[in-house]
Design a protein around this motif. Structure first.
Motif, PDB file in Angstrom:
ATOM      1  N   GLU A   1     -26.887   5.092 -35.176  1.00 30.20           N
ATOM      2  CA  GLU A   1     -26.063   4.004 -34.659  1.00 30.20           C
ATOM      3  C   GLU A   1     -26.886   2.712 -34.591  1.00 30.20           C
ATOM      4  O   GLU A   1     -28.067   2.746 -34.240  1.00 30.20           O
ATOM      5  CB  GLU A   1     -25.632   4.474 -33.260  1.00 30.20           C
ATOM      6  CG  GLU A   1     -25.174   3.464 -32.300  1.00 30.20           C
ATOM      7  CD  GLU A   1     -25.227   3.992 -30.836  1.00 30.20           C
ATOM      8  OE1 GLU A   1     -24.570   3.366 -30.014  1.00 30.20           O
ATOM      9  OE2 GLU A   1     -25.913   4.995 -30.536  1.00 30.20           O
TER      10      GLU A   1
ATOM     11  N   LYS B   1     -39.747  10.772 -37.865  1.00 32.75           N
ATOM     12  CA  LYS B   1     -38.669  10.205 -37.045  1.00 32.75           C
ATOM     13  C   LYS B   1     -37.639  11.285 -36.704  1.00 32.75           C
ATOM     14  O   LYS B   1     -37.014  11.248 -35.642  1.00 32.75           O
ATOM     15  CB  LYS B   1     -38.016   9.030 -37.760  1.00 32.75           C
ATOM     16  CG  LYS B   1     -38.884   7.778 -37.801  1.00 32.75           C
ATOM     17  CD  LYS B   1     -38.121   6.594 -38.358  1.00 32.75           C
ATOM     18  CE  LYS B   1     -39.014   5.394 -38.642  1.00 32.75           C
ATOM     19  NZ  LYS B   1     -39.538   4.740 -37.433  1.00 32.75           N
TER      20      LYS B   1
ATOM     21  N   VAL C   1     -36.899   1.519 -43.045  1.00 30.20           N
ATOM     22  CA  VAL C   1     -35.691   1.365 -42.221  1.00 30.20           C
ATOM     23  C   VAL C   1     -34.717   0.431 -42.926  1.00 30.20           C
ATOM     24  O   VAL C   1     -35.052  -0.716 -43.201  1.00 30.20           O
ATOM     25  CB  VAL C   1     -36.053   0.795 -40.822  1.00 30.20           C
ATOM     26  CG1 VAL C   1     -34.799   0.504 -40.006  1.00 30.20           C
ATOM     27  CG2 VAL C   1     -36.965   1.770 -40.081  1.00 30.20           C
TER      28      VAL C   1
ATOM     29  N   GLU D   1     -38.053   3.743 -31.369  1.00 32.38           N
ATOM     30  CA  GLU D   1     -39.079   4.588 -31.980  1.00 32.38           C
ATOM     31  C   GLU D   1     -40.250   4.702 -31.029  1.00 32.38           C
ATOM     32  O   GLU D   1     -40.426   3.886 -30.127  1.00 32.38           O
ATOM     33  CB  GLU D   1     -39.580   3.972 -33.296  1.00 32.38           C
ATOM     34  CG  GLU D   1     -40.288   2.653 -33.079  1.00 32.38           C
ATOM     35  CD  GLU D   1     -41.168   2.204 -34.218  1.00 32.38           C
ATOM     36  OE1 GLU D   1     -41.385   2.973 -35.169  1.00 32.38           O
ATOM     37  OE2 GLU D   1     -41.667   1.082 -34.140  1.00 32.38           O
TER      38      GLU D   1
ATOM     39  N   MET E   1     -31.144  -1.389 -42.563  1.00 33.90           N
ATOM     40  CA  MET E   1     -30.039  -1.745 -41.668  1.00 33.90           C
ATOM     41  C   MET E   1     -28.843  -2.040 -42.574  1.00 33.90           C
ATOM     42  O   MET E   1     -28.722  -3.149 -43.084  1.00 33.90           O
ATOM     43  CB  MET E   1     -30.398  -2.993 -40.866  1.00 33.90           C
ATOM     44  CG  MET E   1     -31.774  -2.957 -40.211  1.00 33.90           C
ATOM     45  SD  MET E   1     -31.762  -2.175 -38.619  1.00 33.90           S
ATOM     46  CE  MET E   1     -30.617  -3.235 -37.775  1.00 33.90           C
TER      47      MET E   1
HETATM   48  P1  AMP Z   1     -38.391   1.537 -36.337  1.00 32.74           P
HETATM   49  O1  AMP Z   1     -39.507   1.705 -37.330  1.00 32.74           O
HETATM   50  O2  AMP Z   1     -37.553   2.748 -36.159  1.00 32.74           O
HETATM   51  O3  AMP Z   1     -38.811   0.913 -35.029  1.00 32.74           O
HETATM   52  O4  AMP Z   1     -37.495   0.392 -36.950  1.00 32.74           O
HETATM   53  C1  AMP Z   1     -38.031  -0.854 -37.324  1.00 32.74           C
HETATM   54  C2  AMP Z   1     -37.139  -1.986 -36.858  1.00 32.74           C
HETATM   55  O5  AMP Z   1     -35.801  -1.795 -37.341  1.00 32.74           O
HETATM   56  C3  AMP Z   1     -36.996  -2.051 -35.343  1.00 32.74           C
HETATM   57  O6  AMP Z   1     -38.032  -2.784 -34.760  1.00 32.74           O
HETATM   58  C4  AMP Z   1     -35.663  -2.740 -35.209  1.00 32.74           C
HETATM   59  O7  AMP Z   1     -35.784  -4.142 -35.388  1.00 32.74           O
HETATM   60  C5  AMP Z   1     -34.853  -2.195 -36.370  1.00 32.74           C
HETATM   61  N1  AMP Z   1     -34.070  -1.009 -35.939  1.00 32.74           N
HETATM   62  C6  AMP Z   1     -34.429   0.281 -36.074  1.00 32.74           C
HETATM   63  N2  AMP Z   1     -33.471   1.100 -35.590  1.00 32.74           N
HETATM   64  C7  AMP Z   1     -32.478   0.321 -35.159  1.00 32.74           C
HETATM   65  C8  AMP Z   1     -31.202   0.575 -34.556  1.00 32.74           C
HETATM   66  N3  AMP Z   1     -30.758   1.809 -34.318  1.00 32.74           N
HETATM   67  N4  AMP Z   1     -30.436  -0.490 -34.233  1.00 32.74           N
HETATM   68  C9  AMP Z   1     -30.869  -1.756 -34.458  1.00 32.74           C
HETATM   69  N5  AMP Z   1     -32.047  -2.063 -35.024  1.00 32.74           N
HETATM   70  C10 AMP Z   1     -32.851  -1.045 -35.381  1.00 32.74           C
END
Ligand code: AMP
Ligand code: GLY
Length: 431
Positions: free
Chosen positions: A192, A109, A159, A289, A161
């Motif tokens: 963010e 990432k 991840v 992502e 939050m």
């Molecule tokens: P990722 O693996 O980076 O896609 O993150 C998994 C899930 O976490 C995503 O599908 C979103 O629901 C949530 N997520 C990741 N990054 C963010 C962000 N910057 N703001 C809000 N939700 C996020």
């Protein structure tokens, strides 16, 4: 192209995505023999499966050579990040999926965020860290709510939050000092929090060329109303009215095109799937992502909507050749509902016998994920996500009714499913 008349295809992986890929290949007039490794109970009922692990790069190259394979389709991200496609290419075997350098977009990432910054691709503001002290300092100037991510592959679990500053600090320390997520958490991204609805865009890429599949949305949480723990995905549907033609064009111009130009500038010959996870914010679409493989369960709704033969498109991508400018899609909507083992994504039972309906309504199919087939043909549960029921119909409402009718005719002891797949789109009243 007479050389393609009997193309032997090997599909790598063992989930619903790979079963859907096998089914798409079996429909292709170009396909000769279709085989899978390691496969699952559903694939084993349709094609020969070989017991080679997805991580066994030399084993897969050997298998492809021994079986005279003309196209390998790589389902999951792990073998891509291990350089499977590079190894197959070196052996002269066309393989669908990015090389190891391209796969970094998903496997790191931190790499991905730096790529976005370098090439001006809209994303959440962020910083990468390998040390606790500067990460905590960053949190002081960027307080919660904030998102902390393990940089490496963490099967969707890396991840956090963070709603409060305490949670954010704890997540930073857990990953960088506590070894949560192992090596995958040795580097972290702090970014963010973005607000909006999520949507996915899948593009099939061959260098400068790309062709998009219809926009889709999935349901990652285990519970109805999108509550509870994150899973690999409990269901998905396509299309979504959240991404209309104008927004689709904007995403292609602001996200997909600059990504391909970025690869070129960075010297990466990207081929395979580019799957953008987007947040549709008030300020426009931003990339959460990138994945470098088809989504699971999105594949189970996307592939049945493709009216063209997909095999020549995947083969062209694998060879770095030009892609068609667009694909033909069936009208209407598609849905997939995942049948999981009770307890998933926590611990769950395996080995339960599955009973299937004797026949299926038209335009429905049962895609296997975590299943096993014994020599007498009995299918038992063998994973958290067990089956997916997909259906296509003129409207999402009709597709949903069809899919749930089939879901109710499938039995295993701990069967668990969400009853509200598609609720966001259905409640918009656009159907
Ligand atoms: P990722 O693996 O980076 O896609 O993150 C998994 C899930 O976490 C995503 O599908 C979103 O629901 C949530 N997520 C990741 N990054 C963010 C962000 N910057 N703001 C809000 N939700 C996020
Ligand atoms: N359905 C989410 C994924 O494949 O990553």
């Amino acid at each position: 192209m007479s050389e393609n008349h009997s193309l032997n295809i090997l599909v790598i992986g063992s989930g619903g995505r790979e079963h859907a890929l096998v089914q798409a290949c079996l429909q292709s007039p170009l396909a000769g023999k279709v085989i899978a490794a390691p496969g699952n109970g559903g694939m084993a009922s349709e094609v020969e499966c070989f017991n080679t692990a997805v991580e066994d790069v030399p084993g897969i190259v050997q298998l492809a050579q021994a079986e005279s394979i003309g196209l390998v389709i790589v389902g999951p991200e792990v073998p891509l990040s291990l350089g499977l496609v590079d190894a197959l290419q070196a052996a002269g075997i066309p393989a669908y999926g990015p090389c190891q350098a391209g796969a970094q977009l998903e496997s790191s990432k931190a790499f991905c965020k730096d790529f976005f910054a370098r090439h001006n691709i809209p994303t959440a503001a962020y910083a990468n860290f390998t040390e606790v002290a500067p990460a905590l300092e960053y949190l002081e100037s960027h307080p919660a709510p904030i998102v902390i991510k393990a940089s490496g592959l963490a099967a969707g679990k890396g991840v956090i939050m963070a709603e409060t500053q305490e949670e954010a600090i704890a997540a930073v320390k857990d990953m960088l000092e506590g070894g949560a997520f192992g090596q995958s958490g040795a580097e972290i991204v702090i970014e963010e929090t973005l607000y909006g609805e999520e949507a996915s865009i899948h593009a099939i890429v061959s260098g400068d060329n790309f062709v998009c599949l219809p926009p889709s949305q999935d349901h990652k949480r285990v519970g109805e109303g999108d509550t509870g723990l994150n899973t690999g995905g409990m269901g998905a549907y396509t299309p979504t009215s959240k991404v209309n033609a104008a927004l689709q064009a904007q995403i292609e111009e602001m996200v997909i095109r600059p990504t391909l130009e970025g690869f070129k500038k960075d010297g990466i010959d990207f081929r395979g799937t580019l799957y953008a996870g987007l947040m549709l914010t008030e300020a426009g679409p931003k990339v959460l992502e990138y994945n470098v493989r088809f989504g699971d369960p999105e594949t189970q709704v996307l592939l049945p909507m493709v009216a063209d033969d997909l095999v020549p498109v995947l083969l062209a991508s694998a060879k770095g050749e030009a892609l068609p400018q667009q694909l033909a899609f069936h009208p209407g909507a598609a849905i997939v509902v995942v049948l999981a083992a009770g307890g998933y994504p926590g611990s769950y039972a395996k080995g339960e016998v599955i009973r299937f309906p004797e026949s299926l309504p038209p335009r429905t199919s049962i895609v296997h994920a975590g299943t096993k087939r014994s020599d007498d043909g009995t299918i038992t549960t063998n994973g958290g996500r067990v089956l997916g029921v997909s259906a296509q119909a003129p409207s999402l409402e009709e597709a949903k009714d069809l899919a749930y009718t089939v879901c109710d005719q499938i039995h295993f002891d701990s069967k668990y499913l969400r009853r509200d797949i598609g609720h966001r789109e259905l409640n918009r009243g656009s159907n």
